[in-house]
Design a protein around this motif. Sequence first.
Motif, PDB file in Angstrom:
ATOM      1  N   UNK A 142      12.041  60.605  62.154  1.00 26.31           N
ATOM      2  CA  UNK A 142      11.305  61.755  61.647  1.00 26.31           C
ATOM      3  C   UNK A 142       9.929  61.323  61.179  1.00 26.31           C
ATOM      4  N   UNK A 143       9.155  62.270  60.683  1.00 23.94           N
ATOM      5  CA  UNK A 143       7.781  61.990  60.272  1.00 23.94           C
ATOM      6  C   UNK A 143       7.727  61.608  58.795  1.00 23.94           C
ATOM      7  N   UNK A 144       7.235  60.405  58.523  1.00 20.64           N
ATOM      8  CA  UNK A 144       7.121  59.878  57.166  1.00 20.64           C
ATOM      9  C   UNK A 144       5.809  59.118  57.017  1.00 20.64           C
ATOM     10  N   UNK A 145       5.301  59.072  55.791  1.00 19.80           N
ATOM     11  CA  UNK A 145       4.202  58.187  55.441  1.00 19.80           C
ATOM     12  C   UNK A 145       4.777  56.933  54.800  1.00 19.80           C
ATOM     13  N   UNK A 158      -2.647  50.539  52.343  1.00 20.24           N
ATOM     14  CA  UNK A 158      -2.829  51.490  53.434  1.00 20.24           C
ATOM     15  C   UNK A 158      -1.694  52.497  53.435  1.00 20.24           C
ATOM     16  N   UNK A 159      -1.959  53.644  54.054  1.00 22.51           N
ATOM     17  CA  UNK A 159      -0.929  54.628  54.344  1.00 22.51           C
ATOM     18  C   UNK A 159      -0.771  54.669  55.862  1.00 22.51           C
ATOM     19  N   UNK A 211      -0.458  56.216  63.039  1.00 22.07           N
ATOM     20  CA  UNK A 211      -1.857  55.932  62.730  1.00 22.07           C
ATOM     21  C   UNK A 211      -1.948  55.364  61.324  1.00 22.07           C
ATOM     22  N   UNK A 212      -3.065  54.702  61.030  1.00 24.92           N
ATOM     23  CA  UNK A 212      -3.225  53.987  59.757  1.00 24.92           C
ATOM     24  C   UNK A 212      -4.533  54.404  59.101  1.00 24.92           C
ATOM     25  N   UNK A 243      -2.784  63.278  56.591  1.00 21.11           N
ATOM     26  CA  UNK A 243      -4.197  63.639  56.586  1.00 21.11           C
ATOM     27  C   UNK A 243      -4.845  63.430  57.946  1.00 21.11           C
ATOM     28  N   UNK A 244      -4.262  62.560  58.781  1.00 19.32           N
ATOM     29  CA  UNK A 244      -4.782  62.333  60.129  1.00 19.32           C
ATOM     30  C   UNK A 244      -3.967  63.082  61.180  1.00 19.32           C
ATOM     31  N   UNK A 245      -2.650  62.929  61.141  1.00 17.54           N
ATOM     32  CA  UNK A 245      -1.770  63.613  62.095  1.00 17.54           C
ATOM     33  C   UNK A 245      -1.404  65.002  61.574  1.00 17.54           C
ATOM     34  N   UNK A 246      -2.410  65.835  61.395  1.00 11.51           N
ATOM     35  CA  UNK A 246      -2.195  67.142  60.766  1.00 11.51           C
ATOM     36  C   UNK A 246      -1.259  68.034  61.568  1.00 11.51           C
TER      37      UNK A 246
END
Length: 281
Positions: free
Chosen positions: A200-203, A214-215, A224-225, A236-239
């Motif tokens: 799934x999608x996680x930071x 880094x996140x 992405x980093x 914030x990047x993969x909106x």
Amino acid sequence: MIKVFTVLIQFRGSHYQLGFEQGQDLKDSVLLKNRRTQWQKRRKRQFFTDVSEAVELLNQFGPGLVAELQGLADGLAWTFEQAVKEFSGYYLEEERSGCSIMTGTDFLVRNYDSHPSSYEGRLVVYQPSDGGYASIGPSMQITGRMDGINEKGFAMGYNFTNRIGSGDGFVCNMIGRILLENCATVDEGIELLKAIPHRSSFSYILFDRTGESVVVEASPRKVVVRPANMCTNHFELLKEENRYQSDESIERLNRIKAQWRPSLSTRQAYQFLTFVVPNDK
């Protein structure tokens, strides 16, 4: 306020030995009974594990964990396949949460905002004797780690973003365990997160002894980093991977930004995330 507790588990030895000892301790525990109750509630949702695929991937990214799963199976008097399905972390999805993490000059602090029913109350201090770095961190699903730090001064934590569009891969807590046992620097953590399959999608917030922070925004489709010292529950990047509503997460992040500074003491950082930032669900 609900009271919770933590059992401190300290172990030095092979992954198999750790698994076997944990299996013996858990055999008649309340923890496993609670897991069965949670699974009963989740029956409407389908979860599948390809055991051979899970083992193949663990052999690639965290080989000691295969031995630990065998030890758990033997300690619990279960089959190896049953232990893989329960504890490999290669199929489960996490509950929604409102977690916050920030780093500073010499700290990584987090607010794990999840329901106490999913809290295991186990802080594990483990030094492998058959490969991997020693680490300390709270367990999740027995074998996984919610956050932690290892002997190299590498620390990590994670925040949930979205489960829609999930794919075949490992869940956050098993990825956390693999990070702690295999990475000494932020760069090594980034490399691993780009290689490993994500459920799934996680930071993932990575921090090492040099002070680099880094996140890593990770979904089943892309990783992405970005350099950052704070993170909540949105990308914030993969909106395009975010949930439909991220207003609360953005507002919580802004509260952190307003008061964050790198020179915060660990006590100040802890009190800030405990009393100022928590998400009132």
